[in-house]
Design a protein around this motif. Structure first.
Motif, PDB file in Angstrom:
ATOM      1  N   ASN A  80       0.672   0.501 -10.381  1.00  0.00           N
ATOM      2  CA  ASN A  80       0.791   1.268  -9.152  1.00  0.00           C
ATOM      3  C   ASN A  80       0.379   2.723  -9.366  1.00  0.00           C
ATOM      4  O   ASN A  80       0.519   3.264 -10.468  1.00  0.00           O
ATOM      5  N   ASN A  81      -0.110   3.333  -8.300  1.00  0.00           N
ATOM      6  CA  ASN A  81      -0.395   4.765  -8.314  1.00  0.00           C
ATOM      7  C   ASN A  81       0.034   5.325  -6.963  1.00  0.00           C
ATOM      8  O   ASN A  81      -0.452   4.878  -5.924  1.00  0.00           O
ATOM      9  N   TYR A  82       0.952   6.310  -7.006  1.00  0.00           N
ATOM     10  CA  TYR A  82       1.489   6.891  -5.779  1.00  0.00           C
ATOM     11  C   TYR A  82       1.893   8.329  -6.078  1.00  0.00           C
ATOM     12  O   TYR A  82       2.599   8.586  -7.059  1.00  0.00           O
ATOM     13  N   GLU A  83       1.446   9.247  -5.248  1.00  0.00           N
ATOM     14  CA  GLU A  83       1.646  10.656  -5.569  1.00  0.00           C
ATOM     15  C   GLU A  83       3.122  11.062  -5.630  1.00  0.00           C
ATOM     16  O   GLU A  83       3.500  11.957  -6.394  1.00  0.00           O
ATOM     17  N   GLU A 463      -3.231  -6.847   3.285  1.00  0.00           N
ATOM     18  CA  GLU A 463      -1.981  -6.902   4.038  1.00  0.00           C
ATOM     19  C   GLU A 463      -1.045  -7.991   3.491  1.00  0.00           C
ATOM     20  O   GLU A 463       0.174  -7.853   3.537  1.00  0.00           O
ATOM     21  N   TYR A 464      -1.630  -9.073   2.961  1.00  0.00           N
ATOM     22  CA  TYR A 464      -0.815 -10.158   2.435  1.00  0.00           C
ATOM     23  C   TYR A 464      -0.204  -9.810   1.084  1.00  0.00           C
ATOM     24  O   TYR A 464       0.921 -10.215   0.774  1.00  0.00           O
ATOM     25  N   MET A 465      -0.923  -9.052   0.263  1.00  0.00           N
ATOM     26  CA  MET A 465      -0.486  -8.772  -1.096  1.00  0.00           C
ATOM     27  C   MET A 465       0.800  -7.958  -1.097  1.00  0.00           C
ATOM     28  O   MET A 465       0.972  -7.018  -0.325  1.00  0.00           O
ATOM     29  N   ASP A 466       1.697  -8.344  -1.996  1.00  0.00           N
ATOM     30  CA  ASP A 466       3.029  -7.761  -2.034  1.00  0.00           C
ATOM     31  C   ASP A 466       3.569  -7.974  -3.444  1.00  0.00           C
ATOM     32  O   ASP A 466       3.498  -9.093  -3.970  1.00  0.00           O
ATOM     33  N   ASP A 467       4.104  -6.929  -4.076  1.00  0.00           N
ATOM     34  CA  ASP A 467       4.543  -7.105  -5.457  1.00  0.00           C
ATOM     35  C   ASP A 467       5.777  -7.994  -5.575  1.00  0.00           C
ATOM     36  O   ASP A 467       6.136  -8.419  -6.668  1.00  0.00           O
ATOM     37  N   LYS A 507      -3.244   0.989   0.409  1.00  0.00           N
ATOM     38  CA  LYS A 507      -2.651   1.090   1.731  1.00  0.00           C
ATOM     39  C   LYS A 507      -2.368   2.545   2.079  1.00  0.00           C
ATOM     40  O   LYS A 507      -2.007   3.340   1.200  1.00  0.00           O
ATOM     41  N   THR A 508      -2.531   2.874   3.349  1.00  0.00           N
ATOM     42  CA  THR A 508      -2.259   4.230   3.813  1.00  0.00           C
ATOM     43  C   THR A 508      -0.783   4.352   4.170  1.00  0.00           C
ATOM     44  O   THR A 508      -0.218   3.484   4.838  1.00  0.00           O
ATOM     45  N   VAL A 509      -0.172   5.436   3.697  1.00  0.00           N
ATOM     46  CA  VAL A 509       1.256   5.679   3.939  1.00  0.00           C
ATOM     47  C   VAL A 509       1.398   6.965   4.745  1.00  0.00           C
ATOM     48  O   VAL A 509       0.825   8.000   4.390  1.00  0.00           O
ATOM     49  N   HIS A 518      -2.045   7.681   0.013  1.00  0.00           N
ATOM     50  CA  HIS A 518      -2.454   6.306  -0.296  1.00  0.00           C
ATOM     51  C   HIS A 518      -1.577   5.738  -1.403  1.00  0.00           C
ATOM     52  O   HIS A 518      -1.170   6.446  -2.323  1.00  0.00           O
ATOM     53  N   TYR A 519      -1.301   4.450  -1.278  1.00  0.00           N
ATOM     54  CA  TYR A 519      -0.526   3.722  -2.278  1.00  0.00           C
ATOM     55  C   TYR A 519      -1.424   2.639  -2.856  1.00  0.00           C
ATOM     56  O   TYR A 519      -1.874   1.733  -2.147  1.00  0.00           O
ATOM     57  N   VAL A 520      -1.727   2.746  -4.143  1.00  0.00           N
ATOM     58  CA  VAL A 520      -2.635   1.816  -4.818  1.00  0.00           C
ATOM     59  C   VAL A 520      -1.804   0.846  -5.659  1.00  0.00           C
ATOM     60  O   VAL A 520      -0.913   1.262  -6.411  1.00  0.00           O
TER      61      VAL A 520
END
Length: 538
Positions: A80-83, A463-467, A507-509, A518-520
């Protein structure tokens, strides 16, 4: 402000779904013979009871039995990458790597067929669906994402309350500089929530999902080269999900102190849910032999599954937030030298201000709705749709010489038509497609060596992908051998490995009304299977 309610609500759902394998949630490694040759639909053998039941009708008269054991290891990787992750005081970087581990030391299955005249009475038992079990010792990226957004929202709320306090003090006649000094020691100060959205928390996730299946059916030889099959599989689902987010701290303030300071676990998220259900899968098959060629087809109808929840869950309530903020604010004002009456008046004026009172009211209403939306799937006593998809499979086998056998196959899983909670199945682009090919060769009379390949392609969307529940397309190779101990006793040994691709998503947050980020998330797996089986003819 609104992100605060969504943040805590979403933390609950992060503890819930299982991590699934197979064709979305269908396991096809039902025999060790499959492990050494990943294309079984075109073969005529005892494991055809699962892969090609009409073809098993062409086995010799008598009882045929296969007992299979497999050992499976799997790891799941999520990068994951999230600021906002950089605001974690325990690990202040934007990158996070989460690893799930799973071991199934005993994965059994049994196939049996009794052929009598033109009839074949067949039975199969095994774990035909579900994702097995997996543990993420440090939780999931979605856990931390929600905590980070909660911290940002809590800091924003603290700043709003402190600004309202300064305005109320000035309105009460206190000099502006003194009012700002008092407010500077409020909730947005470093001793409380702070103003930077910093946070820390502990999280954990464990999921287990098994769909046990027992099938019974009858095959019939219409002619010496044409056979048909009809049967059904009873499926019992047993699932358990356990996860938590504990000890959430925003800045230097434990979150429970503004939810219910009398209970140190009042801000903790904990989910413990057992699910069980039963369904029936009708199965039809046909097989036709033409010289050295063999052609087969099988159709498994959709299995309607409804899982019943038995849950003991804990989720925080925001109902006491306003009262607890008032108590904390009143205590701080008393420390600053105000009288009890003055402190009470200032507290009421601060929290009744339109900027605070309106936010609090909307926050509670939307928070309560968010909790219900996020955790409704796991409410105690609720029935949840979890269908297994219909499957169409075709296969072809060719024997160019008596010692050499070639097979190829194709499967299509109707995943978009298999009803899931909140119609998540509709987020897929298409159903799963699998292509397979295999070869078997008898170098000597006592030994058969084989190898096979299978390509699994999912119709995934971002949209389907989910950890909490994900699959990724893959290529699998398997190899092994069969020892012919006697005319009626055989041993299979196999190993196969799956090479998983990496699915990259972004995904845009919406962090605030004016700020987006963005959340990668990148998903992958690794998988190894070793197996041995005994085949007997009577």
């Amino acid at each position: 402000m609104t992100s605060f309610k969504y943040a805590i609500a979403a933390m609950a759902v992060c503890c819930t779904q299982a991590v699934m394998a197979g064709g979305i949630n269908t396991n096809t490694n039902m025999s060790v013979a499959f492990g050494r040759n990943l294309s079984r639909e075109g073969a005529i053998s005892i494991d055809g009871v699962y892969f090609n039941p009409a073809g098993a009708t062409f086995l010799e008269p008598g009882l045929h039995l296969a007992i299979n054991w497999q050992l499976i290891t799997q790891h799941r990787y999520i990068a994951n990458n999230y600021e906002l992750f950089a605001r974690n005081t325990q690990n202040p970087t934007t990158n996070r790597n989460f690893k799930g581990h799973s071991l199934a030391p005993f994965f059994p299955s049994v196939q049996a067929a009794y052929n009598w005249h033109r009839f074949s009475f067949q039975a199969n038992a095994g774990v035909g669906g579900g994702g097995g079990k997996c543990t993420f010792d440090n939780g999931l990226g979605s856990f931390e994402k929600i905590v980070s957004e909660t911290a940002l929202a809590a800091s924003g709320l603290a700043g709003t309350v402190d600004q309202s306090l300064a305005n109320t003090l000035k309105g009460a006649g206190m000099p502006a500089s003194m009012a700002q000094a008092v407010a500077a020691n409020g909730f947005s100060s470093d001793q409380y929530f702070g103003s930077k959205g910093q946070y820390s928390a502990e999280s954990f996730m464990r999921g287990r999902q098994y769909y046990y299946g027992v099938s019974l059916g009858v095959g019939y030889k219409v002619t010496d080269d044409l056979s048909v099959f009809a049967g059904a599989r009873g499926v019992y689902a047993s699932c358990n999900y356990y996860g938590y987010v504990r000890n959430i701290k925003v800045g230097n303030m434990p979150l429970y102190q503004v939810l219910d300071p009398s209970k140190t676990n009042s801000a903790d998220i904990e989910l413990s849910c057992d699910q069980s259900g039963f369904g029936v899968t009708p199965i039809l098959g046909v097989d036709y032999r033409l010289g050295r060629w063999n052609f087969s087809a099988k159709y498994e109808f959709k299995t309607r599954m409804r899982l019943k929840n038995s849950s003991v869950n804990q989720f925080p309530s925001i109902g006491n937030l306003s009262d607890n903020l008032a108590k904390a604010l009143n205590a701080n004002l008393l420390k600053s030298g105000l009288t009890a009456d003055q402190a009470l008046a200032i507290t009421e004026g601060t929290l009744s201000a339109q900027t605070v009172a309106g936010t609090m009211k909307a926050l509670k209403a939307r928070f309560d709705k968010g909790i219900n939306d996020a955790t409704g799937e796991y409410q105690d006593g609720k029935s949840i749709p979890a269908d297994l998809p219909a499957i169409a499979a075709v296969g072809v086998g060719f024997t160019p010489t008596d010692e050499l056998r070639l097979t190829a196959g194709f499967h299509y899983y109707f995943d978009k038509q298999a009803h899931a909670y909140n119609n998540r199945n509709k987020l897929l682009k298409r159903g799963t497609m699998e292509y397979s090919a295999g070869v078997e060769y008898d170098p000597i009379q006592l030994v058969t060596v084989s190898a096979g390949y299978q390509r699994t392609s999912y119709g995934l969307s971002d949209e389907y992908m989910d950890d909490k529940s994900f699959v990724v397309s893959s290529n699998s190779i398997g190899a092994g051998f069969m020892l012919h101990l006697s005319k009626k006793t055989r041993v299979n040994v196999a190993y196969f490995h799956t090479f998983y691709e990496t699915k990259n998503t972004e995904k845009t947050v919406q962090l605030t009304q004016d700020i987006q980020t963005h959340y990668v998330a990148n998903y992958s797996r690794s998988n190894n299977v070793f197996g041995a089986s005994l085949e007997l003819d009577f």
